[in-house]
Scaffold this motif. Structure first.
Motif, PDB file in Angstrom:
ATOM      1  N   UNK A 108       0.793  -1.140  -0.174  1.00  0.00           N
ATOM      2  CA  UNK A 108      -0.005   0.180  -0.001  1.00  0.00           C
ATOM      3  C   UNK A 108       0.828   1.343   0.122  1.00  0.00           C
ATOM      4  N   UNK A 109       2.026   1.071   0.809  1.00  0.00           N
ATOM      5  CA  UNK A 109       2.836   2.362   0.827  1.00  0.00           C
ATOM      6  C   UNK A 109       3.411   2.653  -0.478  1.00  0.00           C
ATOM      7  N   UNK A 110       3.873   1.573  -1.201  1.00  0.00           N
ATOM      8  CA  UNK A 110       4.466   1.739  -2.407  1.00  0.00           C
ATOM      9  C   UNK A 110       3.771   2.270  -3.545  1.00  0.00           C
ATOM     10  N   UNK A 111       2.580   1.569  -3.420  1.00  0.00           N
ATOM     11  CA  UNK A 111       1.622   2.163  -4.572  1.00  0.00           C
ATOM     12  C   UNK A 111       1.137   3.798  -4.109  1.00  0.00           C
ATOM     13  N   UNK A 112       0.995   3.914  -2.863  1.00  0.00           N
ATOM     14  CA  UNK A 112       0.682   5.331  -2.522  1.00  0.00           C
ATOM     15  C   UNK A 112       1.615   6.155  -3.077  1.00  0.00           C
ATOM     16  N   UNK A 113       2.953   6.119  -2.843  1.00  0.00           N
ATOM     17  CA  UNK A 113       3.887   6.641  -3.492  1.00  0.00           C
ATOM     18  C   UNK A 113       3.819   7.003  -4.851  1.00  0.00           C
ATOM     19  N   UNK A 114       3.686   5.903  -5.664  1.00  0.00           N
ATOM     20  CA  UNK A 114       3.409   6.161  -7.127  1.00  0.00           C
ATOM     21  C   UNK A 114       2.415   7.062  -7.328  1.00  0.00           C
ATOM     22  N   UNK A 115       1.376   6.910  -6.752  1.00  0.00           N
ATOM     23  CA  UNK A 115       0.063   7.769  -6.983  1.00  0.00           C
ATOM     24  C   UNK A 115       0.295   9.251  -6.581  1.00  0.00           C
ATOM     25  N   UNK A 116       1.129   9.465  -5.641  1.00  0.00           N
ATOM     26  CA  UNK A 116       1.500  10.758  -5.050  1.00  0.00           C
ATOM     27  C   UNK A 116       2.448  11.490  -6.257  1.00  0.00           C
ATOM     28  N   UNK A 172       3.869   5.261 -18.673  1.00  0.00           N
ATOM     29  CA  UNK A 172       4.123   4.053 -18.875  1.00  0.00           C
ATOM     30  C   UNK A 172       4.742   3.054 -17.461  1.00  0.00           C
ATOM     31  N   UNK A 173       6.169   3.770 -17.508  1.00  0.00           N
ATOM     32  CA  UNK A 173       6.869   3.033 -16.551  1.00  0.00           C
ATOM     33  C   UNK A 173       6.166   3.085 -14.917  1.00  0.00           C
ATOM     34  N   UNK A 174       5.498   4.233 -14.530  1.00  0.00           N
ATOM     35  CA  UNK A 174       4.923   3.996 -13.123  1.00  0.00           C
ATOM     36  C   UNK A 174       3.963   3.235 -13.150  1.00  0.00           C
ATOM     37  N   UNK A 175       2.933   2.944 -14.232  1.00  0.00           N
ATOM     38  CA  UNK A 175       1.885   1.900 -14.371  1.00  0.00           C
ATOM     39  C   UNK A 175       2.629   0.766 -14.168  1.00  0.00           C
ATOM     40  N   UNK A 176       3.611   0.455 -14.737  1.00  0.00           N
ATOM     41  CA  UNK A 176       4.363  -1.006 -14.602  1.00  0.00           C
ATOM     42  C   UNK A 176       4.680  -1.052 -13.095  1.00  0.00           C
ATOM     43  N   UNK A 177       5.283  -0.092 -12.690  1.00  0.00           N
ATOM     44  CA  UNK A 177       5.926  -0.274 -11.162  1.00  0.00           C
ATOM     45  C   UNK A 177       4.566  -0.431 -10.307  1.00  0.00           C
ATOM     46  N   UNK A 178       3.623   0.316 -10.442  1.00  0.00           N
ATOM     47  CA  UNK A 178       2.109   0.051  -9.694  1.00  0.00           C
ATOM     48  C   UNK A 178       1.813  -1.440  -9.863  1.00  0.00           C
ATOM     49  N   UNK A 179       1.750  -2.173 -11.028  1.00  0.00           N
ATOM     50  CA  UNK A 179       1.301  -3.259 -11.305  1.00  0.00           C
ATOM     51  C   UNK A 179       2.237  -4.327 -10.728  1.00  0.00           C
ATOM     52  N   UNK A 180       3.530  -4.054 -10.483  1.00  0.00           N
ATOM     53  CA  UNK A 180       4.694  -5.005 -10.053  1.00  0.00           C
ATOM     54  C   UNK A 180       4.629  -4.916  -8.614  1.00  0.00           C
ATOM     55  N   UNK A 181       4.221  -3.837  -8.130  1.00  0.00           N
ATOM     56  CA  UNK A 181       4.169  -3.744  -6.487  1.00  0.00           C
ATOM     57  C   UNK A 181       2.846  -4.400  -6.050  1.00  0.00           C
ATOM     58  N   UNK A 182       1.790  -4.421  -6.918  1.00  0.00           N
ATOM     59  CA  UNK A 182       0.534  -5.012  -6.716  1.00  0.00           C
ATOM     60  C   UNK A 182       0.673  -6.623  -6.757  1.00  0.00           C
ATOM     61  N   UNK A 183       1.360  -6.959  -7.698  1.00  0.00           N
ATOM     62  CA  UNK A 183       1.854  -8.373  -8.008  1.00  0.00           C
ATOM     63  C   UNK A 183       2.756  -8.995  -6.996  1.00  0.00           C
ATOM     64  N   UNK A 184       3.401  -7.991  -6.180  1.00  0.00           N
ATOM     65  CA  UNK A 184       4.262  -8.668  -5.204  1.00  0.00           C
ATOM     66  C   UNK A 184       5.745  -8.370  -5.393  1.00  0.00           C
ATOM     67  N   UNK A 185       6.139  -7.561  -6.038  1.00  0.00           N
ATOM     68  CA  UNK A 185       7.482  -7.153  -6.602  1.00  0.00           C
ATOM     69  C   UNK A 185       8.172  -6.970  -5.119  1.00  0.00           C
TER      70      UNK A 185
END
Length: 185
Positions: A108-116, A172-185
């Protein structure tokens, strides 16, 4: 006498993980980060070669004592801020478990930072792009039915291309990072 060196290296807002790795490599080579000077100057000081973990946190607001104390309590050394990015490092030998290697160990924190990052960096660029660059480029094209190559036309076309690159690459890179974080990166 301290030896220092300056390295010029450009990282986009979406390249922060690569920036962390690059800083770790520099430290391993015997150069620790002293400070960042915008937009892309890194000042290093010679040091012993050590395994060090660098982490960046994007806040885009004034750093408070409570914020710094929280990281200090977890063993992170604060190095400074640049364009909203806060730089931290920790000796690898001080890492007790895998979660200690990252500032954010939860998804959640990783994704929150990407969204910020997206809200505070990409959104303003989108507004400038659609409110200023595109209307002015259209006006110039309509005014001059043929492309005359005026400085203003070249300027707006260059901005248009630059902004498109930023949107495509960073978006695209931020979107990919967000997906990786969601998938358990």
């Amino acid at each position: 006498m301290d030896r220092r060196k300056t390295r010029v290296r450009f990282f986009t807002i979406a390249d922060y993980l690569e920036e962390e790795k690059w800083l770790e490599e520099q430290h391993k080579k015997g150069w620790k980060l002293l400070k960042m000077i915008p937009p892309c100057f890194f000042i290093f000081e010679e040091c012993d070669s050590e395994e060090v973990i660098y982490q960046l946190d994007y806040k885009d607001e004034k750093v408070t004592e409570d914020y710094l104390q929280m990281y200090k309590d977890y063993g992170w050394e604060y190095l400074g801020s640049c364009f909203g990015w806060n730089y931290f490092r920790k000796l690898d030998i001080n890492v007790l478990c895998e979660n200690d290697r990252k500032i954010f160990s939860d998804t959640e924190s990783k994704i929150s930072m990407i969204e910020h990052i997206f809200r505070t960096r990409m959104l303003p660029l989108l507004i400038i792009f659609f409110a200023i660059i595109i209307p002015n480029l259209i006006r110039l094209i309509q005014k001059n039915s043929k492309f005359g190559g005026s400085y203003l036309e070249v300027f707006y076309i260059s901005l248009f291309i630059l902004y498109l690159f930023i949107f495509i690459y960073c978006g695209l890179k931020l979107k990919k990072l967000k997906k990786e974080f969601r998938d358990g990166y």
